[in-house]
Design an enzyme around this catalytic site. Structure first.
Site, short mmCIF file in Angstrom:
data_model
loop_
_atom_site.label_atom_id
_atom_site.label_comp_id
_atom_site.label_asym_id
_atom_site.label_seq_id
_atom_site.Cartn_x
_atom_site.Cartn_y
_atom_site.Cartn_z
N GLU A 46 -9.75 -1.05 1.06
CA GLU A 46 -9.61 0.38 1.31
C GLU A 46 -9.25 1.04 -0.01
O GLU A 46 -8.23 0.71 -0.60
CB GLU A 46 -8.50 0.67 2.32
CG GLU A 46 -8.88 0.36 3.75
CD GLU A 46 -7.74 0.64 4.72
OE1 GLU A 46 -7.84 0.21 5.87
OE2 GLU A 46 -6.73 1.26 4.32
N ASP A 57 1.51 10.24 4.61
CA ASP A 57 1.96 9.12 3.78
C ASP A 57 3.42 9.22 3.40
O ASP A 57 3.94 10.31 3.17
CB ASP A 57 1.11 9.03 2.52
CG ASP A 57 -0.28 8.48 2.82
OD1 ASP A 57 -0.35 7.32 3.28
OD2 ASP A 57 -1.26 9.21 2.64
#
Ligand SMILES: Cc1ncc(COP(=O)(O)O)c(C=O)c1O
Lengths: 262, 402
Positions: A46, A57
């Site tokens: 990824e 995040d």
């Protein structure tokens, strides 16, 4: 779905899915880090598309994103990193992960250019099924997988909507929270994975909060894929001089643990 | 302009034309859908409306006056200028209207904890206020830089019992505070309600914030009808995220004869990077759950806004304004820091009212627009906040050491 991606999940053990941010700490070092991930035994890469406002995040990936932006990384630059990776590793699947806005700003050719760079799919954190029309059709039209996320809040009624139009694999976010926080209870994850697998033939990869080889092995026993991100991004932040070596050593431990768990 | 009424927006997916929508992480989606269901139930519940109106009257002090600013009108020398005096509300700005509505929604949903973002601290103070009123714990996210600039409001929030968390991520201002509030929310969905402070964010927030703030326009309409027996010719309001402006504009959108001007912050000028005019200087994109005009670079990275007014320096704008801009129904202009400061001082001296720096941007455009209009025409400006919070900023800008 791309043959590369389906092959990664056909092995007789769980796939190791690893996340790093493009351009963290520089474009050149990202190339080395990606090679280190593959050498360490990662099955799926990824590659994070840095964004100024990574709302889902935690501190680790926020910091990685800012390091990359500070170094001048752009989505164009990210696609160049992907293209170079594809040249060196024809068989390792590569997924871009990030937020929608840079992809929209790139313009109408984003899906085409991503496919041409050898990208296999995308994870767009802020593109829920309800807004699929924004980019989903264009991605699928280029043969790219749109990997969808399911979470502890995705209940039985909602799961079909998430699965419709999902491809590649399903990413089960095991914790209601941002990346890089606490780990989930393995029994809860097993229950959720079972519930999802009853509704889809897609492989289910589990992420959020996985840091240690033991945790990776635990998840490998109950899911088709183990996603590790913040722990690797932290290593990159801590080993500015030679991040690739640190990453290779760490990922090797993870992949061995997953191998042993099989 | 077409003669058919504007469509009723947003549509059932929360879109205003191409704008709006629900661009949030999957973890939040079920909660956002539940919020929408609960809002529909509340809209259909006369008891909800009654409690909202009762609190607005007795706690907030509504209706706020619609005041004919006679000396300002004389000084400008054109249209009659009326001021909608939302600066007289409890807590000193329009923000409380929305907070009352949303805290009642949060209670209906059984939520036991409130979070909010704040820039200037006005929305944080209003949120802390309603949380104290209803005995709910609250956490306010505020950029560390904004905490420095707005010390008095930080102390106010703490007096009211709120926890104020400084945000050092990103650029440490409003957009980062909103990111951090969203991060908190993702990790606390089961018990926490996110009380958004402007008409932006994922659907249904832009719609419900607009509806709660529409009390401003509804009152103004009937007050002017009483005073003058007619509709205004022009409405003017400042735009940060756009909640006070949409609150004034929305009840008039189908009154074709009424012109409207939204005023963005031009900061140090639109030709440089130091402004917060998302419509004039941005382009459509996705941030904080909605598609709208955003200040961004070619790579889609968000650019920090600048304005002398901490309440206007947000790099986005509510999605309904993006739609009203593209449809041409509302005219969007901008005012610089300097123009706002001039208008600020003009109102102080002509009317004995110290306005906040946000509505001072609207007043700057009132000066030029009203001057061009006939004396039998009528302008309403939204005086959405008072200037107590801004005296230090203004003193500094005027070179005065307090
Ligand atoms: C007095 C005042 N006016 C305007 C604004 C800007 O917000 P909005 O555009 O949502 O009205 C603020 C925000 O803090 C404010 O405090």
């Amino acid at each position: 779905m791309s043959e590369r991606l389906s092959a990664a999940f056909r092995k007789n053990r769980a796939a190791l899915v690893t996340f790093v941010t493009a351009g963290d700490p520089s474009a050149e070092k990202t190339g080395d880090i990606l090679d280190a991930l593959v050498e360490g035994g990662a099955d799926v890469i990824e590659l994070g598309m840095p964004f100024t406002d990574p709302m889902a995040d935690g501190p680790s990936i926020q910091a990685g994103s800012l390091r990359a932006l500070k170094g001048g990384m752009t989505l164009k630059g990210t696609l160049e990193i992907a293209r170079a990776f594809r040249g060196r590793h024809p068989d390792v699947p590569l997924i871009l992960m990030g937020y929608l806005n840079p992809a929209l700003a790139y313009g109408p050719h984003f899906a085409r250019d991503a496919a041409a760079a050898g990208v296999d799919g995308l994870i767009l954190v802020d593109l829920p099924p309800e807004e699929d029309a924004e980019l989903g059709g264009a991605l699928r039209g280029e043969g790219l997988s749109l990997v969808r996320l399911a979470t502890p809040t995705t209940d039985r009624n909602r799961l079909p909507a998430v699965l419709e139009g999902a491809s590649g694999f399903l990413y089960y976010v095991s914790v209601a929270g941002v990346t890089g926080t606490r780990a989930a209870d393995t029994a809860d994850v097993a229950e959720a994975v079972g519930r999802i697998k009853a509704e889809t033939d897609l492989p289910v990869a589990v992420g959020f909060g996985i840091r240690t080889a033991e945790q990776a092995a635990d998840i490998a026993r109950i899911a088709d894929g183990v996603v590790v991100g913040s722990a690797i991004v932290d290593l990159i932040g801590e080993n500015a001089a030679d991040p690739a070596t640190a990453v290779r050593n760490y990922v090797t431990k993870l992949s061995q643990a997953i191998e042993t768990a099989a | 302009m077409s003669s058919s009424p504007l469509p009723s927006l947003p549509d059932e997916r929360g879109h205003f034309g191409q704008f709006g929508g629900r661009y949030v992480a999957e973890t939040l989606m079920p909660l956002i859908l539940e919020l929408e269901r609960e809002y529909r139930r509340a809209q259909a519940d006369p008891a909800f409306k009654a409690q909202f109106e009762d609190l607005l009257q007795h706690y907030v002090g509504r209706p706020s006056p619609l005041y004919f600013a006679e000396r300002l009108t004389d000084a400008v020398g054109g249209a009659k200028i009326y001021l909608k005096r939302d600066e007289l509300n409890h807590t000193g700005a329009h923000k409380i209207n929305n907070c009352i509505g949303q805290i009642l929604l949060a209670r209906r949903m059984g939520k036991t904890r409130i979070i909010a973002e704040t820039g200037a601290g006005q929305h944080g103070v209003a949120t802390a206020t309603v949380c104290a009123r209803f005995g709910l714990p609250c956490t306010i996210y505020m950029g560390a830089k904004d905490m420095e600039r707005q010390q008095p409001n930080v102390f106010r929030m703490r007096l009211l019992g709120a926890e104020v968390r400084g945000v050092t991520a990103g650029r440490a201002t409003l957009k980062d505070a909103m990111n951090e509030a969203l991060r908190d929310w993702v990790a606390s969905v089961s018990d926490t309600y996110y009380l958004i402070g402007t008409a932006a964010g994922p659907h249904p927030y832009p719609e419900l914030v607009r509806d709660f703030q529409s009390v401003i326009g509804k009152e103004a309409k009937s007050q002017l009808e009483k005073a003058e027996g007619r509709l205004p010719d022009l409405l003017i309001a400042a735009i940060g995220g756009g909640s006070n402006a949409i609150g004034l504009f929305h009840p008039f959108l189908n009154d074709e004869s009424v012109r409207m001007i939204g005023v963005e912050a031009a900061g140090r000028g639109l030709d440089g990077p130091d402004h917060a005019a998302s419509l004039a200087g941005g382009k459509p994109g996705v941030l904080h759950g909605n598609k709208t005009y955003l200040l961004q670079d070619d790579d889609g990275q968000i650019i920090e806004g600048h304005s002398i007014s901490a309440g206007l320096d947000y790099p986005g704008i509510g999605p309904e304004h993006s739609w009203l801009h593209e449809s041409g129904r509302v005219d969007y202009r901008s005012a610089t820091d300097e123009e706002a400061l001039d208008a600020f001082q003009m109102l102080c001296r002509s009317e004995g009212i110290i306005p906040a720096l946000e509505p001072s941007h609207a007043l700057a455009v009132v000066r030029t627009e009203a001057a061009r209009m006939r004396s039998d025409e009528i302008v309403i400006a939204n005086l959405c906040g008072r200037g107590d919070k801004d005296i230090f900023t203004v003193a500094e800008a005027l070179g005065v050491d307090l």
